[in-house]
Design an enzyme around this catalytic site. Structure first.
Site, mmCIF file in Angstrom:
data_model
loop_
_atom_site.group_PDB
_atom_site.id
_atom_site.type_symbol
_atom_site.label_atom_id
_atom_site.label_comp_id
_atom_site.label_asym_id
_atom_site.label_seq_id
_atom_site.Cartn_x
_atom_site.Cartn_y
_atom_site.Cartn_z
ATOM 1 C CB THR A 120 -0.911 -0.016 1.253
ATOM 2 O OG1 THR A 120 -1.531 1.254 1.403
ATOM 3 C CG2 THR A 120 -0.126 -0.305 2.529
ATOM 4 C CG ASP A 121 -1.197 4.989 -0.802
ATOM 5 O OD1 ASP A 121 -1.722 4.331 0.129
ATOM 6 O OD2 ASP A 121 -1.824 5.859 -1.442
ATOM 7 C CE1 TYR B 185 -3.421 -2.658 5.926
ATOM 8 C CE2 TYR B 185 -3.156 -0.315 5.419
ATOM 9 C CZ TYR B 185 -3.290 -1.631 4.994
ATOM 10 O OH TYR B 185 -3.291 -1.921 3.655
ATOM 11 C CE LYS C 107 -0.058 -4.588 3.072
ATOM 12 N NZ LYS C 107 -0.481 -5.922 2.541
#
Ligand code: NAD
Ligand code: TDX
Length: 357
Positions: free
Chosen positions: A135-136, A161, A165
């Site tokens: 994800t960014d 989160y 990641k």
């Protein structure tokens, strides 16, 4: 014919990706979907593939070494596309531990099972690829307009989160650097489209508008996200698997930045426009439904992806602009009220038990 092991294929992006590859490769792919079916996984998303000899589903936990290594031993997997994760920021703020378990330990287990299955001599069998879907959010938060996340932007995650990641991305990097393991990473911006669980902004707002509920907007509503139609993410993953260079990471995004409050207003306006005049819900749909609520803790202000590398090296371009994508998405939710009822009422469990009894 390539064999794909897709983790988290019963979730939002995973199920769209499986539809995409069957479609774009004219059914000439074999897919093994491994998913634990948490609250976010739903086999209804793939009901059209039941009975297809090239598709199979295995209910399993990505942290379960025995089961995952058996799947590798029993199948000649060419590509792993690793979606399975806990994916919702608000849940990570309330309950961080499961994010570390699934996203970090689960990714490590997938990497290691693939490493053992694919090892050959000093290296790895030809043509194998492990694509880690990231994800960014790992890059942190932007403040100044006109600045972007590049692949070289240092990681600066804020939520549990995004920290989980980022940790999983580093684990993938460690496997590349240490073992020359054939992995690539994609870092995509916010996705929207069919089959997204209604805890995320866009499906939550669509569902609340249609059911006449308040529309919760965190803080001042001016946080910016960079939205991409989910099928354009699927297209990017498919192209990176074929053309991406081992050990590289690729940012995926379509330069579509919007403030949250803009998104909410667009959804209200579009639903009003799309509903027939005699629909009784129409009279109650207006901006008065918008309710500003307490801000998310540690709320990232702005995300914006620079997709220059994937465009230049891989030739990827998004196909669906936001004005069209949001209509396709709203139409899908109009037509899938039963799906929404199942995922929000717990009836889904009944559906699963009936299908797999
Ligand atoms: P999702 O929450 O809709 O789906 C996650 C899936 O993983 C579910 O089907 C769930 O059952 C499964 N799962 C969870 N724990 C598991 C476990 N221990 N073992 C096996 N399966 C398990 O998520 P999503 O939005 O589809 O995101 C998929 C991936 O893409 C995630 O890795 C996420 O970080 C990444 N991503 C998401 C977005 C986005 O906007 N949604 C953007 C960029 C990257
Ligand atoms: O009710 C809401 N009200 C609101 O204002 C919700 C659910 C969200 N928001 C805001 C928070 C964010 O600024 O809307 C924005 C988008 O929120 P989410 O849909 O929760 O997405 P985000 O936190 O940006 O993270 C998403 O994009 C990157 C995905 O959930 C991640 O899995 C992905 O990695």
């Amino acid at each position: 014919m390539k064999t794909y092991l897709v983790t988290g294929g019963a979730g939002f992006i995973g199920s769209n990706f499986i539809h995409y590859i069957f479609d774009v490769h004219n059914g000439d792919v074999k897919v093994i979907n491994v998913d634990l079916l948490t609250y976010a996984g739903n086999l209804e998303n793939l009901a059209d593939l039941e009975g297809n000899v090239n598709y199979s589903f295995i209910k399993a936990d990505i942290c379960d070494r025995d089961t995952i290594s058996k799947i590798f031993a029993q199948n000649d997997i060419d590509y792993v596309v690793h979606f399975a994760a806990e994916s919702h920021v608000d849940r990570s703020i309330r309950d961080p531990e499961i994010f570390a378990r699934t996203n970090v330990i689960g990714t490590l287990n997938m990497l290691d099972c693939a490493r053992y299955a694919w090892e050959e001599g000093e290296g790895f069998k030809e043509g194998k690829r492990f694509l880690h879907v990231s994800t960014d959010e790992v890059y942190g938060s932007l403040t100044e307009e006109g600045t972007y996340f590049y692949e070289t932007t240092p990681y600066d995650p804020h939520s549990p989160y995004s920290a989980s990641k980022a940790s999983s991305d580093f684990m993938v990097k460690a496997y590349v650097d240490t073992y020359h393991f054939p992995a690539v990473i994609t870092n995509c911006s916010n996705n929207y489209g069919p089959y997204q669980f209604p805890e995320k902004l866009i499906p939550l707002i669509i569902n609340n508008v249609l059911t006449g509920k308040k529309l919760p907007v965190y803080g001042d509503g001016k946080n910016v996200r960079d939205w991409l139609y989910v099928m354009d993410h699927a297209k990017a993953i498919d192209m990176v698997l074929e053309k991406g260079r081992i050990g590289e990471k690729y940012n995926v995004g379509g330069h579509n930045e919007k403030q949250n409050i803009e998104i909410v207003k667009i959804i209200i306006d579009t639903i009003k426009e799309m509903l027939p005049d005699d629909d009784p819900r129409k009279a109650h749909i207006n901006y008065d439904l918008i309710t500003y609520v307490e801000d998310r803790k540690g709320h990232d202000r702005r995300y914006a992806i620079a997709p220059d590398k994937i465009k230049k090296e891989i030739g990827w371009e998004p196909d669906t602009m936001f004005a069209e994508g949001i209509k396709l998405t709203i139409r899908w939710y109009f037509e899938h009220t039963e799906w929404m009822e199942h995922v929000t009422s717990g009836n889904y469990q009944k559906y699963y038990e009936e299908m797999y009894k």
